[in-house]
Design a protein around this motif. Structure first.
Motif, PDB file in Angstrom:
ATOM      1  N   ASP A  77       0.902  -1.253  -0.051  1.00 37.51           N
ATOM      2  CA  ASP A  77      -0.154   0.148   0.082  1.00 37.51           C
ATOM      3  C   ASP A  77       0.955   1.340  -0.096  1.00 37.51           C
ATOM      4  O   ASP A  77       0.526   2.309  -0.629  1.00 37.51           O
ATOM      5  CB  ASP A  77      -0.977   0.130   1.108  1.00 37.51           C
ATOM      6  N   THR A  78       1.930   1.129   0.711  1.00 44.39           N
ATOM      7  CA  THR A  78       2.923   2.295   0.491  1.00 44.39           C
ATOM      8  C   THR A  78       3.379   2.570  -0.735  1.00 44.39           C
ATOM      9  O   THR A  78       3.735   3.795  -1.247  1.00 44.39           O
ATOM     10  CB  THR A  78       4.157   1.816   1.587  1.00 44.39           C
ATOM     11  N   PRO A  83       4.739   9.724  -3.751  1.00 44.91           N
ATOM     12  CA  PRO A  83       6.043   9.856  -3.289  1.00 44.91           C
ATOM     13  C   PRO A  83       6.073  11.077  -2.657  1.00 44.91           C
ATOM     14  O   PRO A  83       5.632  12.365  -2.986  1.00 44.91           O
ATOM     15  CB  PRO A  83       6.580   9.993  -4.767  1.00 44.91           C
ATOM     16  N   LYS A  84       7.079  11.089  -1.551  1.00 44.55           N
ATOM     17  CA  LYS A  84       7.609  12.327  -0.845  1.00 44.55           C
ATOM     18  C   LYS A  84       8.860  12.621  -1.221  1.00 44.55           C
ATOM     19  O   LYS A  84       9.823  11.863  -0.882  1.00 44.55           O
ATOM     20  CB  LYS A  84       7.328  12.053   0.701  1.00 44.55           C
ATOM     21  N   ARG A  92      22.135  14.234   1.926  1.00 46.62           N
ATOM     22  CA  ARG A  92      21.732  14.015   3.073  1.00 46.62           C
ATOM     23  C   ARG A  92      20.364  12.877   2.854  1.00 46.62           C
ATOM     24  O   ARG A  92      20.132  11.998   3.693  1.00 46.62           O
ATOM     25  CB  ARG A  92      21.038  15.277   3.945  1.00 46.62           C
ATOM     26  N   ARG A  93      19.361  13.082   1.914  1.00 45.58           N
ATOM     27  CA  ARG A  93      18.402  12.112   1.387  1.00 45.58           C
ATOM     28  C   ARG A  93      19.204  10.918   1.172  1.00 45.58           C
ATOM     29  O   ARG A  93      18.528   9.814   1.803  1.00 45.58           O
ATOM     30  CB  ARG A  93      17.894  12.692   0.316  1.00 45.58           C
ATOM     31  N   ARG A 114       9.178   3.686  -3.279  1.00 44.33           N
ATOM     32  CA  ARG A 114       8.194   4.480  -3.786  1.00 44.33           C
ATOM     33  C   ARG A 114       8.796   6.083  -4.151  1.00 44.33           C
ATOM     34  O   ARG A 114       8.413   6.607  -5.180  1.00 44.33           O
ATOM     35  CB  ARG A 114       7.207   4.907  -2.807  1.00 44.33           C
ATOM     36  N   ASP A 115       9.508   6.604  -3.360  1.00 43.90           N
ATOM     37  CA  ASP A 115      10.148   7.906  -3.458  1.00 43.90           C
ATOM     38  C   ASP A 115      10.993   8.076  -4.516  1.00 43.90           C
ATOM     39  O   ASP A 115      11.242   9.107  -5.088  1.00 43.90           O
ATOM     40  CB  ASP A 115      10.663   8.369  -1.954  1.00 43.90           C
ATOM     41  N   LEU A 116      11.907   7.040  -4.766  1.00 42.37           N
ATOM     42  CA  LEU A 116      12.933   7.233  -5.947  1.00 42.37           C
ATOM     43  C   LEU A 116      12.482   6.356  -7.313  1.00 42.37           C
ATOM     44  O   LEU A 116      13.115   6.543  -8.328  1.00 42.37           O
ATOM     45  CB  LEU A 116      14.156   6.478  -5.573  1.00 42.37           C
ATOM     46  N   PHE A 117      11.144   6.102  -7.158  1.00 39.20           N
ATOM     47  CA  PHE A 117      10.642   5.450  -8.729  1.00 39.20           C
ATOM     48  C   PHE A 117      10.539   6.469  -9.375  1.00 39.20           C
ATOM     49  O   PHE A 117       9.841   7.559  -9.238  1.00 39.20           O
ATOM     50  CB  PHE A 117       9.514   4.718  -8.269  1.00 39.20           C
TER      51      PHE A 117
END
Length: 176
Positions: A77-78, A83-84, A92-93, A114-117
């Protein structure tokens, strides 16, 4: 004490936070500096690596059984979520993403994926972004594969399908 510590059996899949999914191939008893030591012998096929973990240290290093179905569903689900992307410096990320991957927490790893897709119609990733994305995807896919008794490649296809279905929905959110 030893009976409580031995919570993994030979043949069990386990997650070792820094290395991902491995399999207990042996329970070993060895004598080190005059002390009897019980060890789990873990095999990580992808890395072609064998790791020996003292049974009394397994919990403190974060070794755990495969995630529950509930946790797996939460991780999937995440992946569907928006994406954040933080506006902090990449270095830093990258450190935060690496920490999430090495935490061994399935939902945290799914957040990194999810965030890097990047969908096909989005700008390409930098080399380091792609490296971290692939590491996180591989870690997630190996646990998914072990839980669903399939192979890593099949699990990766499933993850990418979820991401590709969700991407147009989030792209639409931006344009409105």
């Amino acid at each position: 004490m030893a009976s409580k510590a031995l919570s993994f059996d030979v043949g069990d899949y386990v997650v070792y936070p820094k290395h991902g999914v491995g399999r207990v191939i042996e329970l070993q008893s060895t004598d080190i500096a005059g002390m009897q030591l019980e060890l789990y012998v873990l095999r990580f096929e992808k890395e072609r690596m064998t790791l020996r973990v003292p049974t009394n240290k397994a919990e403190s290093v974060g070794m755990r059984k495969l995630s529950s179905d509930k946790t797996l569903k939460e991780a999937m689900d995440t992946l569907k979520g928006k994406p954040k992307v933080k506006r902090t410096m990449w270095s830093r990320r990258a450190q935060e993403y690496e920490a999430k991957i090495n935490s061994g927490d399935l939902v945290s790893i799914a957040e990194v994926v999810r965030d890097l897709f990047r969908a096909d119609d989005q700008p390409e990733q930098s080399y380091s972004e792609r490296q971290i994305f692939e590491a996180a995807t591989s870690r997630l896919a190996r646990e998914l594969a072990a839980m669903e008794e399939t192979d890593e490649a099949g699990a990766q296809v499933k993850i990418l399908e979820v991401l590709n279905k969700a991407a147009p929905l989030h792209a639409r959110d931006k344009s409105e």
